[in-house]
Write a protein that holds these residues in place. Structure first.
Motif, PDB file in Angstrom:
ATOM      1  N   LEU A 177      -0.515  19.958 -15.970  1.00  0.00           N
ATOM      2  CA  LEU A 177      -0.367  18.501 -16.052  1.00  0.00           C
ATOM      3  C   LEU A 177      -0.622  17.956 -17.453  1.00  0.00           C
ATOM      4  CD1 LEU A 177      -2.073  17.449 -12.691  1.00  0.00           C
ATOM      5  CD2 LEU A 177       0.358  17.326 -13.261  1.00  0.00           C
ATOM      6  N   GLY A 178      -1.243  18.740 -18.319  1.00  0.00           N
ATOM      7  CA  GLY A 178      -1.455  18.307 -19.690  1.00  0.00           C
ATOM      8  C   GLY A 178      -2.852  17.785 -19.956  1.00  0.00           C
ATOM      9  N   PRO A 179      -3.145  17.510 -21.235  1.00  0.00           N
ATOM     10  CA  PRO A 179      -4.507  17.114 -21.633  1.00  0.00           C
ATOM     11  C   PRO A 179      -4.995  15.813 -21.012  1.00  0.00           C
ATOM     12  CG  PRO A 179      -2.950  16.842 -23.452  1.00  0.00           C
ATOM     13  CD  PRO A 179      -2.238  17.613 -22.399  1.00  0.00           C
ATOM     14  N   SER A 180      -4.086  14.919 -20.642  1.00  0.00           N
ATOM     15  CA  SER A 180      -4.512  13.662 -20.018  1.00  0.00           C
ATOM     16  C   SER A 180      -5.145  13.889 -18.655  1.00  0.00           C
ATOM     17  CB  SER A 180      -3.326  12.707 -19.867  1.00  0.00           C
ATOM     18  OG  SER A 180      -2.809  12.339 -21.128  1.00  0.00           O
ATOM     19  N   TYR A 181      -4.867  15.057 -18.069  1.00  0.00           N
ATOM     20  CA  TYR A 181      -5.427  15.393 -16.767  1.00  0.00           C
ATOM     21  C   TYR A 181      -6.355  16.596 -16.868  1.00  0.00           C
ATOM     22  CZ  TYR A 181      -2.334  12.101 -14.444  1.00  0.00           C
ATOM     23  OH  TYR A 181      -1.712  10.953 -14.021  1.00  0.00           O
ATOM     24  N   ALA A 182      -7.082  16.676 -17.961  1.00  0.00           N
ATOM     25  CA  ALA A 182      -8.092  17.723 -18.111  1.00  0.00           C
ATOM     26  C   ALA A 182      -9.156  17.537 -17.028  1.00  0.00           C
ATOM     27  CB  ALA A 182      -8.725  17.663 -19.489  1.00  0.00           C
ATOM     28  N   PRO A 183      -9.762  18.615 -16.527  1.00  0.00           N
ATOM     29  CA  PRO A 183     -10.740  18.508 -15.434  1.00  0.00           C
ATOM     30  C   PRO A 183     -11.843  17.484 -15.673  1.00  0.00           C
ATOM     31  CG  PRO A 183     -10.155  20.788 -15.761  1.00  0.00           C
ATOM     32  CD  PRO A 183      -9.468  20.025 -16.851  1.00  0.00           C
ATOM     33  N   GLU A 184     -12.422  17.452 -16.855  1.00  0.00           N
ATOM     34  CA  GLU A 184     -13.510  16.507 -17.130  1.00  0.00           C
ATOM     35  C   GLU A 184     -13.010  15.063 -17.125  1.00  0.00           C
ATOM     36  OE1 GLU A 184     -16.620  16.345 -17.352  1.00  0.00           O
ATOM     37  OE2 GLU A 184     -17.340  18.412 -17.503  1.00  0.00           O
ATOM     38  N   ILE A 185     -11.791  14.851 -17.601  1.00  0.00           N
ATOM     39  CA  ILE A 185     -11.226  13.496 -17.596  1.00  0.00           C
ATOM     40  C   ILE A 185     -11.007  13.024 -16.159  1.00  0.00           C
ATOM     41  CG2 ILE A 185      -9.172  12.133 -18.169  1.00  0.00           C
ATOM     42  CD1 ILE A 185      -8.947  13.742 -20.744  1.00  0.00           C
ATOM     43  N   ILE A 186     -10.475  13.900 -15.322  1.00  0.00           N
ATOM     44  CA  ILE A 186     -10.278  13.553 -13.916  1.00  0.00           C
ATOM     45  C   ILE A 186     -11.615  13.236 -13.253  1.00  0.00           C
ATOM     46  CG2 ILE A 186      -9.509  14.401 -11.666  1.00  0.00           C
ATOM     47  CD1 ILE A 186      -7.500  16.168 -13.181  1.00  0.00           C
ATOM     48  N   ALA A 187     -12.605  14.099 -13.475  1.00  0.00           N
ATOM     49  CA  ALA A 187     -13.919  13.900 -12.848  1.00  0.00           C
ATOM     50  C   ALA A 187     -14.560  12.601 -13.313  1.00  0.00           C
ATOM     51  CB  ALA A 187     -14.828  15.083 -13.165  1.00  0.00           C
ATOM     52  N   ASP A 188     -14.503  12.313 -14.610  1.00  0.00           N
ATOM     53  CA  ASP A 188     -15.067  11.068 -15.135  1.00  0.00           C
ATOM     54  C   ASP A 188     -14.352   9.856 -14.546  1.00  0.00           C
ATOM     55  OD1 ASP A 188     -17.018  12.237 -16.709  1.00  0.00           O
ATOM     56  OD2 ASP A 188     -15.783  12.294 -18.510  1.00  0.00           O
ATOM     57  N   SER A 189     -13.032   9.910 -14.498  1.00  0.00           N
ATOM     58  CA  SER A 189     -12.248   8.781 -14.004  1.00  0.00           C
ATOM     59  C   SER A 189     -12.521   8.523 -12.522  1.00  0.00           C
ATOM     60  CB  SER A 189     -10.751   9.037 -14.213  1.00  0.00           C
ATOM     61  OG  SER A 189     -10.446   9.149 -15.584  1.00  0.00           O
ATOM     62  N   TYR A 190     -12.561   9.584 -11.730  1.00  0.00           N
ATOM     63  CA  TYR A 190     -12.798   9.423 -10.305  1.00  0.00           C
ATOM     64  C   TYR A 190     -14.218   8.931 -10.023  1.00  0.00           C
ATOM     65  CZ  TYR A 190      -8.466  11.236  -8.298  1.00  0.00           C
ATOM     66  OH  TYR A 190      -7.167  11.386  -7.888  1.00  0.00           O
ATOM     67  N   ALA A 191     -15.167   9.425 -10.811  1.00  0.00           N
ATOM     68  CA  ALA A 191     -16.547   8.963 -10.623  1.00  0.00           C
ATOM     69  C   ALA A 191     -16.662   7.476 -10.937  1.00  0.00           C
ATOM     70  CB  ALA A 191     -17.488   9.765 -11.519  1.00  0.00           C
ATOM     71  N   GLU A 192     -15.991   7.045 -11.988  1.00  0.00           N
ATOM     72  CA  GLU A 192     -16.015   5.625 -12.348  1.00  0.00           C
ATOM     73  C   GLU A 192     -15.342   4.786 -11.265  1.00  0.00           C
ATOM     74  OE1 GLU A 192     -16.833   2.186 -14.458  1.00  0.00           O
ATOM     75  OE2 GLU A 192     -17.610   4.225 -14.712  1.00  0.00           O
ATOM     76  N   MET A 193     -14.201   5.263 -10.749  1.00  0.00           N
ATOM     77  CA  MET A 193     -13.518   4.533  -9.681  1.00  0.00           C
ATOM     78  C   MET A 193     -14.376   4.447  -8.426  1.00  0.00           C
ATOM     79  SD  MET A 193      -9.466   5.504  -9.904  1.00  0.00           S
ATOM     80  CE  MET A 193      -9.675   7.291  -9.962  1.00  0.00           C
ATOM     81  N   ALA A 194     -15.116   5.515  -8.142  1.00  0.00           N
ATOM     82  CA  ALA A 194     -15.973   5.530  -6.950  1.00  0.00           C
ATOM     83  C   ALA A 194     -17.035   4.440  -7.038  1.00  0.00           C
ATOM     84  CB  ALA A 194     -16.619   6.898  -6.792  1.00  0.00           C
ATOM     85  N   VAL A 195     -17.679   4.348  -8.191  1.00  0.00           N
ATOM     86  CA  VAL A 195     -18.724   3.341  -8.371  1.00  0.00           C
ATOM     87  C   VAL A 195     -18.133   1.940  -8.295  1.00  0.00           C
ATOM     88  CG1 VAL A 195     -20.382   2.389 -10.006  1.00  0.00           C
ATOM     89  CG2 VAL A 195     -20.261   4.866  -9.659  1.00  0.00           C
ATOM     90  N   ARG A 196     -16.982   1.746  -8.903  1.00  0.00           N
ATOM     91  CA  ARG A 196     -16.349   0.411  -8.851  1.00  0.00           C
ATOM     92  C   ARG A 196     -15.928   0.069  -7.426  1.00  0.00           C
ATOM     93  NH1 ARG A 196     -12.705  -0.586 -14.299  1.00  0.00           N
ATOM     94  NH2 ARG A 196     -14.205   0.257 -15.795  1.00  0.00           N
ATOM     95  N   MET A 197     -15.498   1.077  -6.684  1.00  0.00           N
ATOM     96  CA  MET A 197     -15.106   0.854  -5.292  1.00  0.00           C
ATOM     97  C   MET A 197     -16.281   0.349  -4.467  1.00  0.00           C
ATOM     98  SD  MET A 197     -13.607   3.700  -2.610  1.00  0.00           S
ATOM     99  CE  MET A 197     -15.136   4.666  -2.560  1.00  0.00           C
ATOM    100  N   LEU A 198     -17.459   0.848  -4.772  1.00  0.00           N
ATOM    101  CA  LEU A 198     -18.641   0.483  -4.007  1.00  0.00           C
ATOM    102  C   LEU A 198     -19.287  -0.810  -4.472  1.00  0.00           C
ATOM    103  CD1 LEU A 198     -20.228   4.035  -3.802  1.00  0.00           C
ATOM    104  CD2 LEU A 198     -19.258   2.765  -1.886  1.00  0.00           C
ATOM    105  N   THR A 199     -19.075  -1.171  -5.716  1.00  0.00           N
ATOM    106  CA  THR A 199     -19.768  -2.334  -6.283  1.00  0.00           C
ATOM    107  C   THR A 199     -18.837  -3.483  -6.638  1.00  0.00           C
ATOM    108  OG1 THR A 199     -19.581  -1.466  -8.550  1.00  0.00           O
ATOM    109  CG2 THR A 199     -21.536  -0.851  -7.287  1.00  0.00           C
ATOM    110  N   GLY A 200     -17.527  -3.276  -6.547  1.00  0.00           N
ATOM    111  CA  GLY A 200     -16.562  -4.268  -7.002  1.00  0.00           C
ATOM    112  C   GLY A 200     -16.520  -5.510  -6.139  1.00  0.00           C
TER     113      GLY A 200
END
Length: 216
Positions: A177-200
């Motif tokens: 998928l390329g560097p934009s979908y590196a494992p750490e980037i995916i994990a960071d993005s999903y973790a941020e979305m999770a917190v926003r989902m719960l607190t938004g």
């Protein structure tokens, strides 16, 4: 290392290689589309050699599922045990579980999408491990609600959503998928979305579209 330890070590290595071959085979052809001969061919052993470690193809799937779920539970429990605020613990738990599913995406696809092929006895054991994962996120969500940090519209759906964020990455991720979908980037993005989902902040519901192409 004594003779007994050497034998045990060789057996562990052989079993690990066999399970790796089974994961590859099941991922490529599906559990029902694979045979013991296919697994043996991928492992570079005779079909008879497989029965030294597993009684059936289903038992191979069970061993893969057990190991995969036990590791997922360990990852989440370690993340939660790292301490910090409920926001930090939740973010870390989602981040680490997503990262686990991305890094081991082939195994995770087999672990999560071939469950129906397990025997009743094995299925019950795997369900109990999945319940441990669910309970870990349930406790985080409950802590967040109690402390006023989380305001999900539905507690149970929030827990399901957190689990789904991690599990579903194994379905679509692949290394090309390329560097934009590196494992750490995916994990960071999903973790941020999770917190926003719960607190938004909640937004008004919109009517569902009916008929026609939604993005035309």
């Amino acid at each position: 290392m004594g003779r007994g330890e050497e034998v045990t070590k060789r057996r562990e290595v052989a079993l690990a290689n066999l399970l790796a071959a089974a994961i590859k085979t099941f991922a490529e052809h599906g559990f029902h589309g694979s045979s013991i001969k296919d697994v043996a061919r991928a492992a570079g052993v005779s079909p008879a050699a497989i029965y030294l470690y597993a009684d059936s193809k289903e038992e191979l799937l069970y061993l893969i599922s057990r190991d995969g779920h036990q590791e997922a539970v360990r990852v989440v429990e370690a993340a939660v045990a790292g301490g910090g605020s409920v926001l930090e613990r939740t973010r870390r738990a989602v981040h680490d579980l997503v990262l686990h599913h991305v890094r081991f995406h082939t195994m995770s696809r087999v672990v999560n999408y071939e469950l129906a092929a397990l025997s009743r006895e094995h299925s019950e054991e795997i369900v109990a491990l999945r319940r441990q994962l669910n309970d870990a996120f349930k406790h985080l969500v409950d802590d967040g609600i109690t402390g006023g940090d989380f305001e999900p519209p539905d507690r149970r759906m929030a827990v399901t959503g957190l689990m789904s964020l991690a599990v579903d990455t194994a379905r679509w991720y692949h290394p090309g998928l390329g560097p934009s979908y590196a494992p750490e980037i995916i994990a960071d993005s999903y973790a941020e979305m999770a917190v926003r989902m719960l607190t938004g902040t909640a937004v008004p519901a919109v009517p569902a579209m009916s008929g026609g192409a939604p993005y035309a």
